[in-house]
Design a protein around this motif. Structure first.
Motif, PDB file in Angstrom:
ATOM      1  N   LYS A  95      11.116  43.470 -17.699  1.00  0.00           N
ATOM      2  CA  LYS A  95      10.445  44.663 -17.170  1.00  0.00           C
ATOM      3  C   LYS A  95       9.012  44.387 -16.743  1.00  0.00           C
ATOM      4  CE  LYS A  95      13.203  48.083 -19.643  1.00  0.00           C
ATOM      5  NZ  LYS A  95      13.278  48.981 -20.810  1.00  0.00           N
ATOM      6  N   ALA A  96       8.421  43.345 -17.315  1.00  0.00           N
ATOM      7  CA  ALA A  96       7.032  43.013 -16.963  1.00  0.00           C
ATOM      8  C   ALA A  96       6.906  41.512 -16.760  1.00  0.00           C
ATOM      9  CB  ALA A  96       6.078  43.469 -18.066  1.00  0.00           C
ATOM     10  N   THR A  97       6.043  41.138 -15.837  1.00  0.00           N
ATOM     11  CA  THR A  97       5.761  39.722 -15.611  1.00  0.00           C
ATOM     12  C   THR A  97       4.721  39.258 -16.622  1.00  0.00           C
ATOM     13  OG1 THR A  97       6.316  39.876 -13.274  1.00  0.00           O
ATOM     14  CG2 THR A  97       4.892  38.053 -13.922  1.00  0.00           C
ATOM     15  N   GLN A  98       4.937  38.112 -17.196  1.00  0.00           N
ATOM     16  CA  GLN A  98       4.091  37.619 -18.290  1.00  0.00           C
ATOM     17  C   GLN A  98       4.033  36.104 -18.227  1.00  0.00           C
ATOM     18  OE1 GLN A  98       4.884  39.253 -22.313  1.00  0.00           O
ATOM     19  NE2 GLN A  98       5.432  37.171 -22.875  1.00  0.00           N
ATOM     20  N   VAL A  99       2.829  35.558 -18.322  1.00  0.00           N
ATOM     21  CA  VAL A  99       2.631  34.112 -18.322  1.00  0.00           C
ATOM     22  C   VAL A  99       2.258  33.683 -19.736  1.00  0.00           C
ATOM     23  CG1 VAL A  99       1.281  32.204 -17.364  1.00  0.00           C
ATOM     24  CG2 VAL A  99       1.862  34.167 -15.921  1.00  0.00           C
ATOM     25  N   GLU A 100       2.939  32.674 -20.265  1.00  0.00           N
ATOM     26  CA  GLU A 100       2.668  32.203 -21.625  1.00  0.00           C
ATOM     27  C   GLU A 100       2.132  30.782 -21.574  1.00  0.00           C
ATOM     28  OE1 GLU A 100       5.703  33.156 -24.587  1.00  0.00           O
ATOM     29  OE2 GLU A 100       6.530  34.663 -23.232  1.00  0.00           O
ATOM     30  N   LEU A 101       0.881  30.646 -22.008  1.00  0.00           N
ATOM     31  CA  LEU A 101       0.188  29.360 -21.987  1.00  0.00           C
ATOM     32  C   LEU A 101      -0.265  29.010 -23.396  1.00  0.00           C
ATOM     33  CD1 LEU A 101      -2.227  29.975 -18.944  1.00  0.00           C
ATOM     34  CD2 LEU A 101       0.053  28.964 -18.889  1.00  0.00           C
ATOM     35  N   SER A 102      -0.540  27.749 -23.623  1.00  0.00           N
ATOM     36  CA  SER A 102      -1.218  27.369 -24.860  1.00  0.00           C
ATOM     37  C   SER A 102      -2.692  27.759 -24.737  1.00  0.00           C
ATOM     38  CB  SER A 102      -1.099  25.862 -25.105  1.00  0.00           C
ATOM     39  OG  SER A 102      -1.922  25.158 -24.188  1.00  0.00           O
ATOM     40  N   TYR A 103      -3.393  27.754 -25.864  1.00  0.00           N
ATOM     41  CA  TYR A 103      -4.822  28.059 -25.805  1.00  0.00           C
ATOM     42  C   TYR A 103      -5.550  27.007 -24.966  1.00  0.00           C
ATOM     43  CZ  TYR A 103      -9.398  29.680 -27.211  1.00  0.00           C
ATOM     44  OH  TYR A 103     -10.676  30.176 -27.183  1.00  0.00           O
ATOM     45  N   THR A 104      -5.137  25.749 -25.120  1.00  0.00           N
ATOM     46  CA  THR A 104      -5.722  24.673 -24.309  1.00  0.00           C
ATOM     47  C   THR A 104      -5.520  24.941 -22.820  1.00  0.00           C
ATOM     48  OG1 THR A 104      -5.358  23.026 -26.050  1.00  0.00           O
ATOM     49  CG2 THR A 104      -5.638  22.190 -23.814  1.00  0.00           C
ATOM     50  N   ASP A 105      -4.302  25.322 -22.440  1.00  0.00           N
ATOM     51  CA  ASP A 105      -4.024  25.675 -21.043  1.00  0.00           C
ATOM     52  C   ASP A 105      -4.962  26.781 -20.569  1.00  0.00           C
ATOM     53  OD1 ASP A 105      -1.879  23.920 -20.840  1.00  0.00           O
ATOM     54  OD2 ASP A 105      -0.371  25.467 -21.241  1.00  0.00           O
ATOM     55  N   GLY A 106      -5.123  27.792 -21.431  1.00  0.00           N
ATOM     56  CA  GLY A 106      -5.978  28.918 -21.073  1.00  0.00           C
ATOM     57  C   GLY A 106      -7.412  28.470 -20.816  1.00  0.00           C
ATOM     58  N   ARG A 107      -7.908  27.583 -21.676  1.00  0.00           N
ATOM     59  CA  ARG A 107      -9.274  27.071 -21.488  1.00  0.00           C
ATOM     60  C   ARG A 107      -9.403  26.373 -20.134  1.00  0.00           C
ATOM     61  NH1 ARG A 107     -12.920  26.826 -25.884  1.00  0.00           N
ATOM     62  NH2 ARG A 107     -14.259  25.779 -24.388  1.00  0.00           N
ATOM     63  N   TYR A 108      -8.358  25.667 -19.752  1.00  0.00           N
ATOM     64  CA  TYR A 108      -8.383  24.953 -18.467  1.00  0.00           C
ATOM     65  C   TYR A 108      -8.512  25.952 -17.325  1.00  0.00           C
ATOM     66  CZ  TYR A 108      -6.962  21.853 -14.661  1.00  0.00           C
ATOM     67  OH  TYR A 108      -6.918  21.138 -13.485  1.00  0.00           O
ATOM     68  N   LEU A 109      -7.868  27.099 -17.461  1.00  0.00           N
ATOM     69  CA  LEU A 109      -7.937  28.125 -16.403  1.00  0.00           C
ATOM     70  C   LEU A 109      -9.103  29.092 -16.616  1.00  0.00           C
ATOM     71  CD1 LEU A 109      -4.202  29.117 -15.741  1.00  0.00           C
ATOM     72  CD2 LEU A 109      -5.603  27.352 -14.647  1.00  0.00           C
ATOM     73  N   GLY A 110      -9.956  28.812 -17.599  1.00  0.00           N
ATOM     74  CA  GLY A 110     -11.131  29.657 -17.821  1.00  0.00           C
ATOM     75  C   GLY A 110     -10.851  30.936 -18.581  1.00  0.00           C
ATOM     76  N   MET A 111      -9.813  30.922 -19.400  1.00  0.00           N
ATOM     77  CA  MET A 111      -9.427  32.133 -20.147  1.00  0.00           C
ATOM     78  C   MET A 111      -9.497  31.878 -21.645  1.00  0.00           C
ATOM     79  SD  MET A 111      -5.915  32.909 -18.075  1.00  0.00           S
ATOM     80  CE  MET A 111      -5.885  33.021 -16.274  1.00  0.00           C
ATOM     81  N   ASP A 112     -10.021  32.859 -22.373  1.00  0.00           N
ATOM     82  CA  ASP A 112     -10.016  32.829 -23.831  1.00  0.00           C
ATOM     83  C   ASP A 112      -8.795  33.650 -24.260  1.00  0.00           C
ATOM     84  OD1 ASP A 112     -10.732  32.621 -26.496  1.00  0.00           O
ATOM     85  OD2 ASP A 112     -12.123  34.305 -26.386  1.00  0.00           O
ATOM     86  N   LEU A 113      -7.653  32.989 -24.372  1.00  0.00           N
ATOM     87  CA  LEU A 113      -6.390  33.720 -24.516  1.00  0.00           C
ATOM     88  C   LEU A 113      -6.211  34.352 -25.886  1.00  0.00           C
ATOM     89  CD1 LEU A 113      -3.713  31.449 -22.809  1.00  0.00           C
ATOM     90  CD2 LEU A 113      -4.932  33.429 -21.882  1.00  0.00           C
ATOM     91  N   PRO A 114      -5.766  35.601 -25.912  1.00  0.00           N
ATOM     92  CA  PRO A 114      -5.399  36.231 -27.185  1.00  0.00           C
ATOM     93  C   PRO A 114      -4.000  35.787 -27.610  1.00  0.00           C
ATOM     94  CG  PRO A 114      -4.973  37.754 -25.398  1.00  0.00           C
ATOM     95  CD  PRO A 114      -5.576  36.503 -24.768  1.00  0.00           C
ATOM     96  N   ALA A 115      -3.787  35.725 -28.915  1.00  0.00           N
ATOM     97  CA  ALA A 115      -2.438  35.459 -29.435  1.00  0.00           C
ATOM     98  C   ALA A 115      -1.708  36.791 -29.522  1.00  0.00           C
ATOM     99  CB  ALA A 115      -2.520  34.783 -30.799  1.00  0.00           C
TER     100      ALA A 115
END
Lengths: 216, 216
Positions: A95-115
């Motif tokens: 029903k919704a589009t969602q991207v799942e990254l590791s925290y390291t991946d998020g840092r690479y894309l400039g994101m401080d990802l929430p768990a």
């Protein structure tokens, strides 16, 4: 061709046999599968990315019934314009589009990802998705999946855990880790399986065929 | 100007006061510092990379006495020709050049990194280093540092651990992890401090100011 009734009976027998292998003697072991960066997609986004009428095609089945890795991949672009060129879509469509990254991946894309628990994407980072036929500017939807255990309701009862409970899981080996704060996600048809991301796998030195033990 | 004798006395008093804060009541807590990718360098390589007579210049002190992050950074290139453009050098210069990456970093550069104690680089991956003045083709020397605790000999005795022992360290918080297989590295002058890499930090949801508790 099997009748639908017969198919249902066979599927249930196979599932119970597989679960039986895990649950013998009150065994609390759990296979651990490592989620590399991936995404889920809703139908209209899929069609924007891959063209009108596009459907996901199966590369291989995943452990949970009906779930599969698709042949289709998408480029995921952060606001810092860094890119993961080939992020695989896992099906079926959601029903919704969602991207799942590791925290390291998020840092690479400039994101401080929430768990987050899968599906809980409110207020999460925006991202740009690029497919062969189009672009989706996602306003939110990038998470680091909270580590979790899928388990059938009956299996959960048997080993004394319940949906929503946090448990610990111990892994063995030269870089062994005990993951505390592992979410139990019980449902009627789930098969017992722990999902962790690549950061967690690497911290524990785990690869294919990993397993852990649920501590209560 | 202080005399060298007085300086020595003051330094020792400050160190003991700092250690005292940690060790009160047999406290087994340990500050956890996260090692981002970095490298150590030997003098001749430093001069190849930065020019004849080059020395490391201090950006900031690290916790262990005499160790510092240098202003100098180097590009690290894998055989797959992927690059980390700015890998910081930690000083002072050492007898061997060594690059320390997370397992995730290693995968990016096409390396299946072994977890090694710092200095134990025999048979590890080769890598290319590029500085402003030259290139070093390192035949071996890329490791994932085995997670470890630096601790003074006296402090180690006090809490009942010894050099070379493997201990567990529990972290708190919403992504808490207990790291098993943490190496004790005791030496006369070390200050109590745990080093983990970014994979391990991310798996445990840890950032600046993290701490853990040593479990025996």
């Amino acid at each position: 061709m099997m009748s639908d009734d017969l198919r249902g009976v066979v599927e249930r027998m196979v599932r119970e046999a597989l679960e039986g292998q895990l649950r013998s003697h009150g065994d609390r072991s759990v296979p651990i599968n490592i989620s590399a960066r991936h995404m889920h997609v809703r139908q209209d986004h899929l069609e924007t990315l891959f063209g009108a009428g596009a459907t996901l095609t199966k590369l291989r089945d995943l452990m949970q019934t009906g779930e599969f890795a698709a042949n289709e991949t998408v480029a995921v672009v952060g606001r810092n314009r860094r890119v993961f060129e080939q992020v695989r879509i896992l099906g079926p469509v959601r029903k919704a589009t969602q991207v799942e990254l590791s925290y390291t991946d998020g840092r690479y894309l400039g994101m401080d990802l929430p768990a987050r628990v899968s599906g809980n994407i409110a207020g999460t980072h925006p991202v740009i998705l690029i497919g062969p036929k189009g672009v989706v500017q996602l306003q939110e939807g990038v998470i680091r999946a909270l580590r979790h255990i899928h388990i059938g309701d009956d299996d959960a009862s048997r080993i004394g855990v319940r949906n929503g409970q946090m448990v610990s899981v111990r892994t063995a080996g030269p870089l062994g880790v005990t993951f505390d704060q592992v979410l139990i996600r019980a449902s009627r048809t789930a098969l017992r399986e722990m999902h962790i991301d690549t950061d967690e796998a690497n911290a524990a030195g785990l690869g294919a065929g990993a397993a852990g033990e649920i501590l209560l």
